[in-house]
Design an enzyme around this catalytic site. Structure first.
Site, PDB file in Angstrom:
ATOM      1  N   VAL A   8       3.853  15.474   4.501  1.00  0.00           N
ATOM      2  CA  VAL A   8       4.185  14.417   3.543  1.00  0.00           C
ATOM      3  C   VAL A   8       3.374  14.534   2.262  1.00  0.00           C
ATOM      4  CG1 VAL A   8       4.980  12.790   5.288  1.00  0.00           C
ATOM      5  CG2 VAL A   8       2.550  12.834   4.650  1.00  0.00           C
ATOM      6  N   HIS A  34      -5.587  10.743   0.629  1.00  0.00           N
ATOM      7  CA  HIS A  34      -5.803  11.995   1.353  1.00  0.00           C
ATOM      8  C   HIS A  34      -5.674  13.198   0.420  1.00  0.00           C
ATOM      9  CE1 HIS A  34      -5.422  14.526   5.107  1.00  0.00           C
ATOM     10  NE2 HIS A  34      -4.895  15.347   4.206  1.00  0.00           N
ATOM     11  N   GLU A  35      -4.618  13.205  -0.397  1.00  0.00           N
ATOM     12  CA  GLU A  35      -4.388  14.347  -1.282  1.00  0.00           C
ATOM     13  C   GLU A  35      -5.374  14.383  -2.445  1.00  0.00           C
ATOM     14  OE1 GLU A  35      -1.734  15.332   1.435  1.00  0.00           O
ATOM     15  OE2 GLU A  35      -2.569  16.588  -0.157  1.00  0.00           O
TER      16      GLU A  35
END
EC number: 3.5.1.88
Length: 269
Positions: free
Chosen positions: A125, A230-231
């Site tokens: 994702v 997260h990214e």
């Protein structure tokens, strides 16, 4: 991903997606569907040559990257960069900003295109440029209706998970919008085979550029906010294991085991 799959292929996709950023329950539901998901690859320095980036780096030439396959033997071999495995310095160093005037260049556009393809092939994702060996501040993410449809309704509600279209952000700057947090298990394409619980803000705002070089601002909440955090962490050289709750790190096979005594419960904090 195709719209028409037989049941086995759909379950396989669910298994892989659930182990990226879904809580334990979905991962446990699909554990019976197993396929090989990795094979040896080459150094991320080979990836950098694809984009005419300097190959001088503190990374060892012997460092190997992990290539994650989405559908086992059914996937055709394609000419795409490999996903870099944890331990390579490119994942542990701060990425460089992209000159806004260069966002529309052929080089940057190819990096973005390849990131999207690699993310979808995995499938995942979200993906950050350092994960394909490119030390630039670029992220891509999307959460489709198809992915979400595989998750139990109670899980979707707990995560505040809603689908969103493909998003490309260059030089993203993230700030929390509230102090509300939630704890869920996370995985990473660069740390294959392991998971850990990570506490994240539930509401964030991210500013940056889209792939056309236009300034954008994204207000995100719930699961989308988690993916963005997260990214963006990748761009500062941080993996989820650098922020995990102590004593929650585990293999995928042990996801169904209870948390150690004293660990906080999953969900909103």
């Amino acid at each position: 991903m195709g719209l028409h799959r037989d049941e086995a292929t759909a379950m396989e996709t669910l298994f892989r997606v659930s182990l990226r950023l879904l809580p334990v329950s979905a991962a446990v539901t699909c554990r019976s569907i197993r396929f090989p998901v990795s094979r040896p690859g080459s150094s991320h320095l080979l990836n950098r040559k694809l984009y005419n980036l300097p190959t001088s780096s503190s990374s060892s030439l012997s460092t190997k990257a992990g290539w994650l396959l989405g559908l086992g033997e059914k996937k055709k071999k394609v000419d795409l960069p490999e996903i870099v495995a944890s331990g390579d310095p490119v994942l542990h160093e701060k990425a460089r900003e992209v000159d806004p005037g260069e966002i529309g260049s052929e080089r940057i556009q190819k990096i973005i295109d390849d990131m999207i393809k690699v993310m979808r092939l995995a499938p995942g994702v979200g993906l950050a440029a350092p994960q394909i060996g490119v030390p630039l501040r670029i992220i891509v993410l999307e959460d489709t209706k198809e992915y979400i449809s595989y998750a139990p309704k109670e899980e979707i509600l707990a995560q505040e998970r809603r689908h969103f279209d493909l998003m490309v952000m260059v030089n993203p700057v993230l700030k929390e919008r509230s102090n509300k947090k939630a704890l869920f298990f996370e995985g990473c394409l660069s740390v294959d085979g392991f998971r850990a619980a990570v506490e994240r803000y539930l509401e964030v705002v991210v500013t940056g550029y889209d792939r056309q070089g236009k300034r954008i601002e994204v207000n995100a909440s719930g699961w989308q906010a988690r993916i963005l955090q997260h990214e963006c962490d990748h761009l500062d050289g941080n993996l989820y294991v650098d922020k995990m709750v102590p004593r929650t790190f585990r293999t995928v096979d042990n996801l169904d085991l209870p948390l150690a005594e004293g660990c906080p419960k999953l969900g909103p904090q």
